[in-house]
Motif scaffolding. Structure first.
Motif, PDB file in Angstrom:
ATOM      1  N   SER A 116       0.878  -1.040   0.061  1.00  0.00           N
ATOM      2  CA  SER A 116      -0.120   0.114   0.000  1.00  0.00           C
ATOM      3  C   SER A 116       0.833   1.337  -0.008  1.00  0.00           C
ATOM      4  O   SER A 116       1.885   1.314   0.518  1.00  0.00           O
ATOM      5  CB  SER A 116      -1.174   0.061   1.161  1.00  0.00           C
ATOM      6  N   GLU A 117       0.421   2.248  -0.771  1.00  0.00           N
ATOM      7  CA  GLU A 117       1.224   3.345  -0.685  1.00  0.00           C
ATOM      8  C   GLU A 117       0.997   4.374   0.667  1.00  0.00           C
ATOM      9  O   GLU A 117       0.012   4.534   1.143  1.00  0.00           O
ATOM     10  CB  GLU A 117       0.723   4.476  -1.898  1.00  0.00           C
ATOM     11  N   PRO A 118       2.036   4.794   1.358  1.00  0.00           N
ATOM     12  CA  PRO A 118       2.058   5.241   2.537  1.00  0.00           C
ATOM     13  C   PRO A 118       1.066   6.669   2.404  1.00  0.00           C
ATOM     14  O   PRO A 118       1.097   7.182   1.266  1.00  0.00           O
ATOM     15  CB  PRO A 118       3.310   5.774   2.895  1.00  0.00           C
ATOM     16  N   GLN A 119       0.312   6.946   3.654  1.00  0.00           N
ATOM     17  CA  GLN A 119      -0.128   8.106   3.731  1.00  0.00           C
ATOM     18  C   GLN A 119       0.663   9.218   3.948  1.00  0.00           C
ATOM     19  O   GLN A 119       1.496   9.172   4.827  1.00  0.00           O
ATOM     20  CB  GLN A 119      -1.357   8.006   4.507  1.00  0.00           C
ATOM     21  N   ALA A 120       0.269  10.413   3.805  1.00  0.00           N
ATOM     22  CA  ALA A 120       1.047  11.449   4.004  1.00  0.00           C
ATOM     23  C   ALA A 120       0.316  12.121   5.603  1.00  0.00           C
ATOM     24  O   ALA A 120      -0.914  11.991   5.912  1.00  0.00           O
ATOM     25  CB  ALA A 120       0.997  12.822   3.056  1.00  0.00           C
ATOM     26  N   PRO A 121       1.338  12.896   6.383  1.00  0.00           N
ATOM     27  CA  PRO A 121       0.778  13.501   7.501  1.00  0.00           C
ATOM     28  C   PRO A 121      -0.541  14.376   7.268  1.00  0.00           C
ATOM     29  O   PRO A 121      -0.443  15.113   6.246  1.00  0.00           O
ATOM     30  CB  PRO A 121       1.824  14.103   8.051  1.00  0.00           C
ATOM     31  N   SER A 122      -1.418  14.403   7.866  1.00  0.00           N
ATOM     32  CA  SER A 122      -2.580  15.276   7.760  1.00  0.00           C
ATOM     33  C   SER A 122      -2.550  16.470   8.548  1.00  0.00           C
ATOM     34  O   SER A 122      -3.454  17.326   8.450  1.00  0.00           O
ATOM     35  CB  SER A 122      -3.935  14.332   8.239  1.00  0.00           C
ATOM     36  N   SER A 123      -1.404  16.722   9.461  1.00  0.00           N
ATOM     37  CA  SER A 123      -1.456  17.842  10.256  1.00  0.00           C
ATOM     38  C   SER A 123       0.087  17.997  10.449  1.00  0.00           C
ATOM     39  O   SER A 123       0.837  17.272  10.423  1.00  0.00           O
ATOM     40  CB  SER A 123      -2.156  17.889  11.480  1.00  0.00           C
ATOM     41  N   TRP A 124       0.304  19.487  10.409  1.00  0.00           N
ATOM     42  CA  TRP A 124       1.794  19.919  10.537  1.00  0.00           C
ATOM     43  C   TRP A 124       1.958  21.232  11.188  1.00  0.00           C
ATOM     44  O   TRP A 124       0.867  22.033  11.136  1.00  0.00           O
ATOM     45  CB  TRP A 124       2.835  19.733   9.544  1.00  0.00           C
ATOM     46  N   SER A 125       3.015  21.545  11.369  1.00  0.00           N
ATOM     47  CA  SER A 125       3.126  23.007  12.134  1.00  0.00           C
ATOM     48  C   SER A 125       3.233  23.916  11.006  1.00  0.00           C
ATOM     49  O   SER A 125       3.461  23.842   9.867  1.00  0.00           O
ATOM     50  CB  SER A 125       4.673  23.265  12.649  1.00  0.00           C
ATOM     51  N   SER A 126       2.286  25.121  11.285  1.00  0.00           N
ATOM     52  CA  SER A 126       2.126  26.053  10.280  1.00  0.00           C
ATOM     53  C   SER A 126       3.157  27.222  10.839  1.00  0.00           C
ATOM     54  O   SER A 126       3.116  28.575  10.055  1.00  0.00           O
ATOM     55  CB  SER A 126       0.751  26.703  10.443  1.00  0.00           C
ATOM     56  N   GLY A 132       8.860  12.413   7.227  1.00  0.00           N
ATOM     57  CA  GLY A 132       8.040  13.114   8.234  1.00  0.00           C
ATOM     58  C   GLY A 132       8.926  14.501   8.631  1.00  0.00           C
ATOM     59  O   GLY A 132       7.787  15.004   9.483  1.00  0.00           O
ATOM     60  N   GLN A 133       9.740  14.768   8.200  1.00  0.00           N
ATOM     61  CA  GLN A 133      10.368  16.213   8.861  1.00  0.00           C
ATOM     62  C   GLN A 133       9.978  17.270   8.180  1.00  0.00           C
ATOM     63  O   GLN A 133      10.126  17.125   6.628  1.00  0.00           O
ATOM     64  CB  GLN A 133      11.944  15.996   8.847  1.00  0.00           C
ATOM     65  N   GLN A 134       9.745  18.584   8.648  1.00  0.00           N
ATOM     66  CA  GLN A 134       9.615  19.667   7.837  1.00  0.00           C
ATOM     67  C   GLN A 134      10.923  20.445   7.674  1.00  0.00           C
ATOM     68  O   GLN A 134      11.763  20.370   8.714  1.00  0.00           O
ATOM     69  CB  GLN A 134       8.306  20.550   8.419  1.00  0.00           C
ATOM     70  N   THR A 148       8.249  24.323   4.572  1.00  0.00           N
ATOM     71  CA  THR A 148       7.797  22.905   3.684  1.00  0.00           C
ATOM     72  C   THR A 148       6.740  22.175   4.595  1.00  0.00           C
ATOM     73  O   THR A 148       6.562  22.297   5.717  1.00  0.00           O
ATOM     74  CB  THR A 148       9.001  22.003   3.270  1.00  0.00           C
ATOM     75  N   ALA A 149       6.071  21.334   3.752  1.00  0.00           N
ATOM     76  CA  ALA A 149       5.419  20.430   4.222  1.00  0.00           C
ATOM     77  C   ALA A 149       6.066  19.202   4.783  1.00  0.00           C
ATOM     78  O   ALA A 149       7.550  19.152   4.378  1.00  0.00           O
ATOM     79  CB  ALA A 149       4.261  19.778   3.250  1.00  0.00           C
ATOM     80  N   PRO A 150       5.891  18.390   5.480  1.00  0.00           N
ATOM     81  CA  PRO A 150       6.824  17.033   5.770  1.00  0.00           C
ATOM     82  C   PRO A 150       7.135  16.275   4.606  1.00  0.00           C
ATOM     83  O   PRO A 150       6.292  16.140   3.504  1.00  0.00           O
ATOM     84  CB  PRO A 150       5.925  16.383   6.884  1.00  0.00           C
ATOM     85  N   ALA A 151       8.152  15.906   4.518  1.00  0.00           N
ATOM     86  CA  ALA A 151       8.828  14.990   3.441  1.00  0.00           C
ATOM     87  C   ALA A 151       7.956  13.491   3.660  1.00  0.00           C
ATOM     88  O   ALA A 151       7.733  13.128   4.776  1.00  0.00           O
ATOM     89  CB  ALA A 151      10.441  14.503   3.569  1.00  0.00           C
ATOM     90  N   ALA A 152       7.167  13.444   2.453  1.00  0.00           N
ATOM     91  CA  ALA A 152       6.270  12.060   2.456  1.00  0.00           C
ATOM     92  C   ALA A 152       5.966  11.598   1.242  1.00  0.00           C
ATOM     93  O   ALA A 152       5.833  12.409   0.141  1.00  0.00           O
ATOM     94  CB  ALA A 152       4.784  12.500   3.215  1.00  0.00           C
ATOM     95  N   ARG A 208      -0.738  23.302  15.978  1.00  0.00           N
ATOM     96  CA  ARG A 208      -0.617  22.583  14.826  1.00  0.00           C
ATOM     97  C   ARG A 208      -1.868  23.134  13.663  1.00  0.00           C
ATOM     98  O   ARG A 208      -3.222  23.315  14.514  1.00  0.00           O
ATOM     99  CB  ARG A 208      -0.855  21.257  15.028  1.00  0.00           C
ATOM    100  N   ARG A 209      -1.658  22.931  12.633  1.00  0.00           N
ATOM    101  CA  ARG A 209      -3.072  23.357  11.870  1.00  0.00           C
ATOM    102  C   ARG A 209      -3.631  21.839  11.127  1.00  0.00           C
ATOM    103  O   ARG A 209      -2.578  21.233  10.791  1.00  0.00           O
ATOM    104  CB  ARG A 209      -2.587  24.365  10.821  1.00  0.00           C
ATOM    105  N   HIS A 210      -4.659  21.827  10.960  1.00  0.00           N
ATOM    106  CA  HIS A 210      -5.218  20.760  10.570  1.00  0.00           C
ATOM    107  C   HIS A 210      -5.681  20.712   9.136  1.00  0.00           C
ATOM    108  O   HIS A 210      -6.358  21.841   8.924  1.00  0.00           O
ATOM    109  CB  HIS A 210      -6.330  19.998  11.392  1.00  0.00           C
TER     110      HIS A 210
END
Length: 415
Positions: A185-195, A244-246, A298-302, A406-408
């Motif tokens: 299965s293709e991994p899912q990207a994080p749905s929330s991260w620091s703004s 997972g890192q921004q 940036t967004a998290p690396a995913a 965190r922003r969702h």
């Protein structure tokens, strides 16, 4: 994150160099882009029937002139994601039209589009190195682009064709990222991260000397870094970003010491490129000689970011690996200026996707050893016996503190 002590490391494609002295300076003091050691000369053709072949994991050099469109060939398998990139590296001090630049594309042998992006422009009347890639994603529904065989890669001059440029150097690379294991299965990207960016810790910035391009970029990590930048210069740095890192960046110019009055509309430029030399973001700020800065996050690396859209900055954060930072000072600035680069890495590292192959060996990963360029171009490293190429760099950097909540957001990605 709490402690930010890290091991900076270098993963080199064949033909690249671990560390170089700076390239020869052009008139006015700006440094020319340093090509990769061992880059293979190649000549793209006007006919798709005669384009030279680019092999994976090698670096090639060519030139392009206003109005030209050049063809090359790459042989793709039926399991790997392909990324073919071009760097346009004009000589320092050359002028350009505001819409001058390049556009790259990848098609099947019968002309079916497989991957392209918008043209990349200088965005002003002065030049600097710019780059982008075209990609073939194996999971696309386009069956014509999933077959093994020869594909066409094109590099086209995009713009007004009035800049007066002669032949400008270009650098080409072809990287192949392994596909996923069958049935995975293709991994899912994080749905929330620091703004909001973290605040830098106190202390004296570490001295660093930026490179002239992707091949001699200086390795940096979490923390503050101090350099000096000359008018017309582009300084390159690279930072390891795990799944997972921004990445948060801020480039800050000190005041100019010259008494000359000037105003550079895009006096300070900050650009970020991903592991395969694809553009993530490009921002600029005016500079009048008073302190000025520009930042980006940036967004998290995913892995799943690649499904967002080719032109989206989030889509470009699709790899774990080295990300390249470019800071450019406009040649209108009358003298060198002190530069501070704040680098922040946020987020808990995540496991990688179930690759059906060695992604790190293909250039999409973080190695085990690595140099960083320190004061005066020397290496700050702790040698490890028996390792010829690399050394472990203990950075001992301060912690970064996450500010704000965190922003969702809705996920909105293709599965």
């Amino acid at each position: 994150m709490t402690a930010a002590a890290a091991l900076a490391c270098v993963l080199l494609l064949p033909g690249t160099a671990a560390a170089h002295p700076r390239a020869d300076a052009a008139p006015g003091g700006a440094s020319a882009y340093r090509p990769a050691d061992g880059a293979l000369p190649v000549t793209g053709t006007a006919s798709s029937a005669d384009g030279p072949r680019l092999e994976r994991a090698k670096i090639y050099s060519d030139t392009i002139s206003p109005g030209q469109k050049k063809y090359y060939r790459v042989r793709l398998d039926e399991t790997s994601n392909a990324f073919v990139s071009t760097v346009l590296a004009p000589p320092p001090g050359t002028r350009s039209g505001i819409l001058d630049g390049i556009q790259v594309a990848l098609t099947s042998a019968d002309g079916t589009p497989c991957g392209s992006g918008p043209a990349v422009y200088f965005g002003g009347d002065t030049t600097r190195p710019i780059a982008d890639y075209a990609s073939r994603r194996i999971s696309d529904d386009n069956t014509a682009c999933r077959q093994a065989g020869d594909y066409l890669y094109t590099v086209a001059w995009s713009g007004q064709q009035t800049s007066g440029a002669a032949k400008w150097p270009i650098e080409l690379t072809y990287m192949a990222e392994p596909g996923l294991k069958p049935g995975a299965s293709e991994p899912q990207a994080p749905s929330s991260w620091s703004s909001k960016a973290p605040s830098p810790g106190s202390g004296t910035p570490h001295k660093v000397r930026g490179g002239t391009g992707f091949n001699d970029a200086a390795a940096v990590d979490d923390g503050a870094w101090r350099d000096d930048i000359r008018p017309g210069d582009s300084r390159f740095y690279k930072v390891p970003v795990a799944w997972g890192q921004q990445l948060f960046l801020r480039a800050q110019l000190a005041n100019a010491t010259s008494d000359d009055s000037f105003f550079a509309v895009n006096g300070l430029r900050l650009a970020l490129y991903n592991t395969a030399r694809g553009r993530v973001a490009d921002k600029s700020a005016g500079y009048t000689g008073a302190p000025a800065g520009v930042d980006l996050g940036t967004a998290p690396a995913a892995y799943a970011n690649r499904f967002v859209g080719e032109s989206d900055a989030e889509s470009a954060m699709r790899f774990q690996g080295w990300y390249y930072i470019q800071v450019t000072l406009d040649p209108k600035v009358p003298s060198s200026v002190p530069l501070t680069l704040d680098v922040g890495l946020e987020g808990k590292t995540q496991p990688g996707p179930p690759y059906d192959g060695d992604a790190a060996a293909a250039g999409f990963g973080l190695g085990d050893t690595g140099p960083a360029t320190g004061d005066g171009g020397t290496m700050r490293a702790v040698g490890i016996g028996g390792i010829g190429l690399g050394a472990v760099l203990v950075l001992g950097l301060g912690a970064w503190r996450l500010l704000g909540g965190r922003r969702h957001r809705a996920d909105g990605r293709a599965a």
